[in-house]
Motif scaffolding. Structure first.
Motif, PDB file in Angstrom:
ATOM      1  N   PRO A  63      15.656  -4.596   2.510  1.00 50.25           N
ATOM      2  CA  PRO A  63      14.262  -4.419   2.079  1.00 50.25           C
ATOM      3  C   PRO A  63      14.108  -3.111   1.304  1.00 50.25           C
ATOM      4  N   CYS A  64      13.433  -3.189   0.180  1.00 52.59           N
ATOM      5  CA  CYS A  64      13.235  -2.013  -0.688  1.00 52.59           C
ATOM      6  C   CYS A  64      11.762  -1.892  -1.048  1.00 52.59           C
ATOM      7  N   ALA A  65      11.375  -0.712  -1.462  1.00 51.28           N
ATOM      8  CA  ALA A  65      10.004  -0.478  -1.915  1.00 51.28           C
ATOM      9  C   ALA A  65      10.015   0.442  -3.119  1.00 51.28           C
ATOM     10  N   LEU A  66       9.004   0.296  -3.953  1.00 52.05           N
ATOM     11  CA  LEU A  66       8.850   1.144  -5.133  1.00 52.05           C
ATOM     12  C   LEU A  66       7.358   1.326  -5.361  1.00 52.05           C
ATOM     13  N   GLY A  67       6.914   2.566  -5.408  1.00 47.26           N
ATOM     14  CA  GLY A  67       5.483   2.831  -5.570  1.00 47.26           C
ATOM     15  C   GLY A  67       5.228   4.015  -6.471  1.00 47.26           C
ATOM     16  N   GLY A  68       4.042   4.043  -7.050  1.00 46.80           N
ATOM     17  CA  GLY A  68       3.749   5.126  -7.973  1.00 46.80           C
ATOM     18  C   GLY A  68       2.292   5.535  -7.988  1.00 46.80           C
ATOM     19  N   MET A  69       2.040   6.650  -8.642  1.00 41.90           N
ATOM     20  CA  MET A  69       0.691   7.125  -8.899  1.00 41.90           C
ATOM     21  C   MET A  69       0.637   7.612 -10.342  1.00 41.90           C
ATOM     22  N   ALA A  70      -0.554   7.641 -10.896  1.00 38.13           N
ATOM     23  CA  ALA A  70      -0.709   8.074 -12.286  1.00 38.13           C
ATOM     24  C   ALA A  70      -2.059   8.729 -12.467  1.00 38.13           C
TER      25      ALA A  70
ATOM     26  N   ALA B  53       0.848  -1.195   0.000  1.00 44.58           N
ATOM     27  CA  ALA B  53       0.000   0.000   0.000  1.00 44.58           C
ATOM     28  C   ALA B  53       0.884   1.244   0.000  1.00 44.58           C
ATOM     29  N   LYS B  54       0.276   2.382   0.098  1.00 43.50           N
ATOM     30  CA  LYS B  54       0.928   3.687   0.271  1.00 43.50           C
ATOM     31  C   LYS B  54       1.485   4.305  -1.007  1.00 43.50           C
ATOM     32  N   GLY B  55       1.304   3.719  -2.174  1.00 49.31           N
ATOM     33  CA  GLY B  55       1.662   4.383  -3.413  1.00 49.31           C
ATOM     34  C   GLY B  55       3.018   5.047  -3.381  1.00 49.31           C
ATOM     35  N   VAL B  56       3.070   6.362  -3.637  1.00 50.70           N
ATOM     36  CA  VAL B  56       4.344   7.073  -3.679  1.00 50.70           C
ATOM     37  C   VAL B  56       4.978   7.255  -2.312  1.00 50.70           C
ATOM     38  N   CYS B  57       4.303   6.811  -1.261  1.00 46.97           N
ATOM     39  CA  CYS B  57       4.873   6.886   0.090  1.00 46.97           C
ATOM     40  C   CYS B  57       5.288   5.515   0.610  1.00 46.97           C
ATOM     41  N   ALA B  58       5.324   4.515  -0.266  1.00 44.01           N
ATOM     42  CA  ALA B  58       5.680   3.160   0.163  1.00 44.01           C
ATOM     43  C   ALA B  58       7.160   3.050   0.518  1.00 44.01           C
ATOM     44  N   ALA B  59       8.004   3.817  -0.144  1.00 43.36           N
ATOM     45  CA  ALA B  59       9.451   3.742   0.082  1.00 43.36           C
ATOM     46  C   ALA B  59       9.876   4.623   1.253  1.00 43.36           C
ATOM     47  N   LYS B  60      10.998   4.271   1.850  1.00 43.20           N
ATOM     48  CA  LYS B  60      11.528   5.023   2.999  1.00 43.20           C
ATOM     49  C   LYS B  60      11.790   6.483   2.620  1.00 43.20           C
TER      50      LYS B  60
ATOM     51  N   THR C 124       2.390   9.179 -22.016  1.00 47.73           N
ATOM     52  CA  THR C 124       0.979   9.043 -22.325  1.00 47.73           C
ATOM     53  C   THR C 124       0.093   9.650 -21.252  1.00 47.73           C
ATOM     54  N   MET C 125       0.661  10.244 -20.244  1.00 53.45           N
ATOM     55  CA  MET C 125      -0.111  10.735 -19.106  1.00 53.45           C
ATOM     56  C   MET C 125       0.857  11.347 -18.109  1.00 53.45           C
ATOM     57  N   LEU C 126       0.421  11.556 -16.876  1.00 59.52           N
ATOM     58  CA  LEU C 126       1.340  11.898 -15.792  1.00 59.52           C
ATOM     59  C   LEU C 126       1.493  10.682 -14.892  1.00 59.52           C
ATOM     60  N   SER C 127       2.716  10.321 -14.591  1.00 64.05           N
ATOM     61  CA  SER C 127       2.969   9.239 -13.641  1.00 64.05           C
ATOM     62  C   SER C 127       4.263   9.527 -12.902  1.00 64.05           C
ATOM     63  N   PHE C 128       4.223   9.322 -11.585  1.00 62.08           N
ATOM     64  CA  PHE C 128       5.413   9.551 -10.771  1.00 62.08           C
ATOM     65  C   PHE C 128       5.642   8.347  -9.872  1.00 62.08           C
ATOM     66  N   VAL C 129       6.876   7.871  -9.883  1.00 60.94           N
ATOM     67  CA  VAL C 129       7.266   6.701  -9.114  1.00 60.94           C
ATOM     68  C   VAL C 129       8.379   7.093  -8.157  1.00 60.94           C
ATOM     69  N   THR C 130       8.301   6.607  -6.935  1.00 59.17           N
ATOM     70  CA  THR C 130       9.346   6.859  -5.940  1.00 59.17           C
ATOM     71  C   THR C 130       9.893   5.524  -5.443  1.00 59.17           C
ATOM     72  N   THR C 131      11.160   5.511  -5.072  1.00 59.63           N
ATOM     73  CA  THR C 131      11.774   4.303  -4.542  1.00 59.63           C
ATOM     74  C   THR C 131      12.926   4.668  -3.624  1.00 59.63           C
ATOM     75  N   ASP C 132      13.204   3.780  -2.667  1.00 59.63           N
ATOM     76  CA  ASP C 132      14.348   3.989  -1.773  1.00 59.63           C
ATOM     77  C   ASP C 132      15.582   3.230  -2.255  1.00 59.63           C
ATOM     78  N   VAL C 133      15.537   2.690  -3.454  1.00 61.20           N
ATOM     79  CA  VAL C 133      16.679   1.968  -4.030  1.00 61.20           C
ATOM     80  C   VAL C 133      17.814   2.944  -4.338  1.00 61.20           C
ATOM     81  N   ASN C 134      19.035   2.490  -4.093  1.00 55.66           N
ATOM     82  CA  ASN C 134      20.225   3.266  -4.441  1.00 55.66           C
ATOM     83  C   ASN C 134      20.637   2.859  -5.855  1.00 55.66           C
ATOM     84  N   ILE C 135      20.482   3.758  -6.809  1.00 57.37           N
ATOM     85  CA  ILE C 135      20.761   3.460  -8.210  1.00 57.37           C
ATOM     86  C   ILE C 135      21.288   4.716  -8.894  1.00 57.37           C
TER      87      ILE C 135
END
Length: 405
Positions: free
Chosen positions: A169-176, A5-12, A188-199
């Protein structure tokens, strides 16, 4: 990989909020200003619309992401801030206002806008409510943010997953958001994804483009490519995994997580097409190549005649063969098999490029469901692809005929 759950707030380290700032004067109950914030700056990457007319927020975000880093995203709905003489000035002022409230560098801001094109965007309501927006940032603010970026959408669209990298443990979440003016060629739209992964920014950009090609670029609603479409990812590295700097196993795990989120959001967008009552999926297998399979899948879901037939629950499979035939792809039509599939069952309608007897009652039962899959087997090779669209209804014309009013 688990759904979260938590969409764009799922990651640390991520919080979000969405409020009504007054951009939508005609509807004071609707949220129209969103903010996503990371405790730490991170790597960032975006892809944008291919339309030659681009909204001012895209130009500002492109400039801010030249160094591949960001810390927050501000988005408004109700006005696209496109084709305005002062558009860039307004977009920069929005970034400045948000950055000041967050006490960060304005260059660390990403920005997007969506709504009516060609109308001046009033800055006053935005700056006057920025303190309220930032004060309300919360780990539970993801749905408020998702609601604030909606235009003709009927509901917010969010998805998130959890997984492990380097034992962390990692998380990745988004909204569109997106319901109309949706056609491939990214975005094709607006979409934003957040993640706590180091990349690294380079690897994030690679993953973004690879995933986008198989998800957001495989949606079709109405053939219009909007002026403001943006797909952005912000990775703050707070999971503590070893930084991904090459296409190794960790990169593949990260890309799979990004695909999962983007794929589910893509299907949500297609199903919520303006006036839509059904999600239309085309699964193509046996293509001469992946490119050919993609072209055929997109040709099928973009057929206006088929979209109307799906709305009317008419098993007019000839329209599927027609769409396959005009696709820019190698195909031996005398080998094509077509089935219609849903929770209501499975009915074969075509074998070896020719019609076969089938029960119209059974076909009607299949097409009465709200999610329909057209299975196309080509027998030309190993290429496969999936595309998503929706039916074409009376309401689509009504919604777009009254869009400004």
């Amino acid at each position: 990989m688990k759904c979260s759950a938590k969409g764009v707030c799922a990651a640390k380290g991520f919080t979000a909020n969405g409020i009504h700032a007054g951009i939508r004067d005609q509807d004071p109950a609707r949220k129209d200003l969103a903010l996503i914030y990371s405790e730490q700056p991170g790597t960032a990457a975006c892809v944008y619309t291919t339309n030659k007319v681009k909204g001012a927020p895209i130009q500002v975000t492109k400039a801010h992401l030249k160094n591949g880093t960001a810390q927050a995203i501000v988005v408004n709905s109700g006005n696209a801030n496109t084709c305005n003489a002062d558009g860039i000035e307004i977009a920069e002022a929005m970034c400045d206002s948000a950055a000041h409230a967050l006490d960060i560098d304005p260059e660390k801001m990403m920005i997007a806008s969506t709504g009516v094109i060609g109308q001046p965007l009033p800055l006053g309501p935005i700056t006057a409510n920025m303190a309220k927006l930032t004060a309300g940032l919360d780990q539970d603010g993801h749905t408020d943010a998702a609601q604030a970026i909606m235009t003709t959408d009927t509901h917010p669209k969010e998805y998130a997953v959890t997984f492990e990298l380097d034992g962390k443990p990692c998380a990745l979440g988004g909204m569109a958001k997106g319901s109309g003016m949706i056609h491939p060629n990214m975005a094709t739209m607006l979409s934003f994804v957040t993640t706590d992964v180091n990349i690294s920014a380079a690897m994030l950009t690679e993953a973004l483009h690879e995933v986008c090609a198989d998800t957001y670029n495989m949606i079709y609603i109405d053939g219009d490519t909007s002026t403001n479409d943006t797909f952005g990812v912000l990775a703050n590295g707070m999971a503590g995994n070893a930084c991904i700097t090459e296409k190794n196993e960790d990169y593949q795990i990260f890309k799979k997580a990004l695909y999962e989120v983007a794929m589910h959001l893509s299907k949500m967008l297609a199903k919520d097409g303006e006036g839509a009552t059904k999600l239309l999926t085309c699964k193509v297998t046996g293509g001469a190549s992946v490119k050919d399979a993609k072209a055929i899948a997109m040709s099928v879901v973009s057929s206006t005649l088929l979209k109307c037939a799906i709305f009317g629950e008419d098993a007019n499979w000839g329209r599927i063969l027609c769409a396959i035939g005009y696709a820019d792809a190698k195909v031996d039509i005398d080998q094509v098999d077509v089935d219609l599939i849903s929770a209501g069952g499975d009915v074969a309608v075509c074998r070896d490029g020719h019609g076969i007897p089938f029960s119209e009652d059974k076909a009607l039962e299949v097409l009465k469901q709200d999610e329909i899959t057209v299975s196309v087997v080509l027998h030309d090779g190993t290429g496969q692809a999936e595309a998503w669209g929706c039916d074409m209804t009376y309401d689509y014309v009504k919604i777009n005929g009254e869009y400004r009013t």
